[in-house]
Design an enzyme around this catalytic site. Structure first.
Site, PDB file in Angstrom:
ATOM      1  N   CYS A 233       0.835  -1.202   0.000  1.00 45.65           N
ATOM      2  CA  CYS A 233       0.000   0.000   0.000  1.00 45.65           C
ATOM      3  C   CYS A 233       0.878   1.263   0.000  1.00 45.65           C
ATOM      4  O   CYS A 233       1.461   1.604  -1.016  1.00 45.65           O
ATOM      5  CB  CYS A 233      -0.981  -0.026   1.170  1.00 45.65           C
ATOM      6  SG  CYS A 233      -2.365   1.121   0.953  1.00 45.65           S
TER       7      CYS A 233
ATOM      8  N   HIS B 244      -3.500  -5.154   0.496  1.00 51.78           N
ATOM      9  CA  HIS B 244      -2.940  -5.641   1.760  1.00 51.78           C
ATOM     10  C   HIS B 244      -3.057  -7.162   1.819  1.00 51.78           C
ATOM     11  O   HIS B 244      -4.081  -7.703   2.253  1.00 51.78           O
ATOM     12  CB  HIS B 244      -3.681  -5.025   2.951  1.00 51.78           C
ATOM     13  CG  HIS B 244      -3.382  -3.589   3.179  1.00 51.78           C
ATOM     14  ND1 HIS B 244      -2.507  -3.157   4.163  1.00 51.78           N
ATOM     15  CD2 HIS B 244      -3.827  -2.470   2.555  1.00 51.78           C
ATOM     16  CE1 HIS B 244      -2.438  -1.833   4.136  1.00 51.78           C
ATOM     17  NE2 HIS B 244      -3.224  -1.396   3.166  1.00 51.78           N
TER      18      HIS B 244
ATOM     19  N   GLU C  70      -1.753  -9.093   3.876  1.00 52.30           N
ATOM     20  CA  GLU C  70      -1.738  -9.569   5.267  1.00 52.30           C
ATOM     21  C   GLU C  70      -3.138  -9.690   5.854  1.00 52.30           C
ATOM     22  O   GLU C  70      -3.318 -10.341   6.895  1.00 52.30           O
ATOM     23  CB  GLU C  70      -0.880  -8.636   6.137  1.00 52.30           C
ATOM     24  CG  GLU C  70      -1.483  -7.268   6.425  1.00 52.30           C
ATOM     25  CD  GLU C  70      -1.200  -6.226   5.367  1.00 52.30           C
ATOM     26  OE1 GLU C  70      -1.329  -5.020   5.678  1.00 52.30           O
ATOM     27  OE2 GLU C  70      -0.858  -6.608   4.233  1.00 52.30           O
TER      28      GLU C  70
END
Length: 270
Positions: free
Chosen positions: A128, A233, A235
């Site tokens: 990001c 993202h 994650e």
């Protein structure tokens, strides 16, 4: 784990608001922190993630005896995590709105980190803001606010839905990213950003574009070492059970870690 990969992760920075109250409360302190989901995404057997504290000679943070080049020498790779906007002054512009002024202290710190790891030939992965930072560090510019500067674009951020905001992307055919997904040409990603790449940095290649607006969503450096940035993202993977069509971040992480292992092995054999 004597042979573990040591993966440095850039710090997010909390700056105390002005004026700072004359108390000893935590929010009167400058904080460096690591988002748990990023650490857990990188953490696995044989891999040890660690946050790299910011060090600089200007602004709020005073340098010690350690330099950012020391981290690049001892660590195997770098992850630039998400967070506050990149300051427009960092790429030669003025903020179009006070809310988009960004964090110049963090910009200087992360650009220094990026250059140190690239100079050392160590892999760099940007998430990001990290993707945007890579672009700016290589001489590119950003849209300060997609909705304002690209009014025909789809919504790339929803503060209510946050990590449940998704949209499709096209993976550039024959790019490394498409190869990681067996030639996949379209996928869905989460989207939590209001800024984006405007002009590309030197020697960056686009590897994913937003659908239908063509906003740049992933870039890779064509230089001699591994540098990859993505706007989404990876994650935030717990949500896959609720949104199974989302692009799995595991191939990207494995490719990054493989590059770090290869670099470490090559260095140890010299």
């Amino acid at each position: 784990m004597p042979d573990a990969l040591l993966i440095g992760i850039s710090a997010r920075i909390y700056h105390p608001g002005e004026p700072v109250a004359d108390t000893s409360g935590i929010f009167t302190k400058t904080l460096h922190y690591l988002e748990q989901s990023v650490a857990h995404w990188v953490l696995r057997r044989g891999v040890l993630p660690m946050m790299i504290p910011a060090i600089e000679s200007e602004g709020l943070i005073r340098p010690g005896e350690v330099r950012l080049t020391d981290y690049a020498r001892h660590l195997d790779a770098l992850v630039l995590q998400g967070g506050n906007d990149v300051a427009p002054q960092t790429y030669g512009e003025e903020p179009l709105h006070p809310d988009w002024s960004g964090d110049r202290v963090r910009d200087r710190y992360e650009i220094g980190l990026f250059r140190a790891f690239v100079a050392a030939g160590k892999p760099v992965l940007g998430i990001c803001r990290g993707c945007q930072l890579i672009n700016v560090a290589l001489g590119g510019t950003l849209y300060q606010d997609i909705a304002t500067q690209v009014p025909e674009a789809i919504a790339h951020r929803d503060l209510v839905r946050y990590d449940q905001q998704f949209h499709p992307v096209n993976l550039v055919p024959d790019s490394r990213l498409a190869q990681l997904y067996d030639g996949t040409t379209r996928a869905e990603i989460n989207s939590i950003h209001h800024q984006a790449i405007k002009t590309l940095g030197k020697d960056l290649a686009i590897e994913a574009l937003g659908v239908p607006d063509g906003i740049v969503e992933a870039v890779r450096w064509r230089g001699p070492s591994y540098v990859f940035g993505m706007q989404w993202h990876p994650e935030f993977m717990a949500q896959r059970q609720f949104h199974p069509g989302q692009l799995d971040g595991e191939p990207i992480l494995q490719d990054f870690l493989d590059a770090a292992r290869e670099r470490k092995h090559r260095t140890s054999n010299n």
